[in-house]
Write a protein that holds these residues in place. Structure first.
Motif, short mmCIF file in Angstrom:
data_model
loop_
_atom_site.label_atom_id
_atom_site.label_comp_id
_atom_site.label_asym_id
_atom_site.label_seq_id
_atom_site.Cartn_x
_atom_site.Cartn_y
_atom_site.Cartn_z
N SER A 1 49.88 48.89 34.95
CA SER A 1 50.20 49.76 36.08
C SER A 1 50.91 51.02 35.61
CB SER A 1 51.09 49.02 37.09
OG SER A 1 50.42 47.93 37.66
N HIS B 1 52.36 47.47 42.95
CA HIS B 1 51.87 46.71 44.10
C HIS B 1 50.36 46.91 44.26
CE1 HIS B 1 51.60 44.90 48.04
NE2 HIS B 1 51.03 46.00 48.49
N THR B 2 49.89 48.12 44.02
CA THR B 2 48.46 48.41 44.17
C THR B 2 47.63 47.58 43.19
OG1 THR B 2 48.87 50.66 44.94
CG2 THR B 2 46.68 50.20 44.02
N SER C 1 48.54 44.89 41.62
CA SER C 1 48.70 43.47 41.96
C SER C 1 47.75 43.07 43.08
CB SER C 1 50.15 43.20 42.37
OG SER C 1 50.31 41.84 42.74
N ALA C 2 47.63 43.92 44.09
CA ALA C 2 46.72 43.63 45.19
C ALA C 2 45.27 43.61 44.72
CB ALA C 2 46.91 44.66 46.30
N LEU C 3 44.93 44.51 43.81
CA LEU C 3 43.56 44.53 43.28
C LEU C 3 43.27 43.29 42.46
CD1 LEU C 3 43.24 48.29 42.26
CD2 LEU C 3 42.10 47.14 44.16
N GLY D 1 44.57 40.37 43.03
CA GLY D 1 44.35 39.34 44.04
C GLY D 1 42.96 39.43 44.64
N ALA D 2 42.49 40.66 44.85
CA ALA D 2 41.17 40.84 45.45
C ALA D 2 40.06 40.33 44.53
CB ALA D 2 40.95 42.32 45.77
N ALA E 1 39.97 44.50 38.04
CA ALA E 1 41.06 45.15 38.76
C ALA E 1 41.39 46.50 38.13
CB ALA E 1 42.30 44.26 38.77
N PRO F 1 47.72 33.19 40.21
CA PRO F 1 46.81 33.43 41.34
C PRO F 1 45.58 32.53 41.35
CG PRO F 1 46.77 35.27 39.78
CD PRO F 1 47.94 34.41 39.41
#
Length: 214
Positions: A23, A31-32, A34-36, A38-39, A50, A181
């Motif tokens: 990052s 956070h961005t 991390s969200a990717l 997860g996606a 990601a 995850p």
């Protein structure tokens, strides 16, 4: 079980530092990214996707080299280990189990892990072996490193597609770890439940398995 082979990321080591460093390097909010992560996990995609979503067209090999040249390459220290790693691995070796740590990491990660002097008989990575999970050859190498027959070798990991399914197909016993995850998302998936010989929440649960109480 005569040998237990452990995955590395989110089994032995936390991935927090890994993703945070990417990052910062790419100048993407943590956070961005991390969200990717997860996606792509939820979609069953490679975690490197990601990074490709965060920076379309990225050349990952070139970025790895640039990070190393800038003194911002891979790093592992004691804080990256999960708290149960040393107690669990030590307890297994006391009981005569051969302990191998082998996962999809770079050769540099292998050097860093060995520098931590883990209570393991062997530490190796896909970067050193020249073959990565989920390819069958990786698990053949793991069995060779473990010096036991496949059905006397237990592979422990969090990722169904990279760990549990291919290890099972290669004839090894398997333990799915609810950690990270992948481990949490897929823990109760029916296919994972069928494929895993054991499902565990901590590496210390392996002592019970070895003693025949699991």
């Amino acid at each position: 079980m005569e040998t237990i082979v452990f995955d590395i990321g989110e089994t032995i080591t936390r991935d927090d530092r890994y993703w945070a460093s990417w990052s910062d390097w790419l100048r993407v909010p943590r956070h961005t990214l991390s969200a990717l992560v997860g996606a792509v996990v939820a979609q069953g995609r490679c975690n490197a996707d990601a990074l490709r979503l965060a920076r379309p067209g990225i050349d990952l090999d070139a970025e790895y080299r640039a990070r190393e040249a800038a003194g911002r390459g891979e790093h592992l220290d004691e804080s990256d280990l999960y708290e149960d790693v040393r107690p669990a691995l030590s307890a297994l070796r006391v009981r005569g189990v051969r302990v191998v740590v082998a996962g999809n990491q770079t050769a540099r990660a292998g050097e860093l892990l060995r520098a931590l002097a883990l209570p393991a008989d062997l530490v190796a990575t896909s970067g050193e072996w020249g073959v990565a999970k989920p390819r069958p050859e990786f698990f053949r190498r793991a069995v060779e490193a473990g010096r036991a027959a496949p059905d006397r070798t237990l592979y422990v990991g969090d990722h169904p597609a990279n760990d549990i399914f291919p290890a099972k197909a290669a004839g090894l016993r398997t333990a799915h770890l609810r950690r990270g995850p992948w481990g949490h998302l897929w823990a109760d998936d029916p296919e994972v439940v069928r494929a895993a010989d054991w499902r565990i929440d901590s590496l210390t649960d392996l002592t019970t398995i070895i003693e025949g109480r699991g």
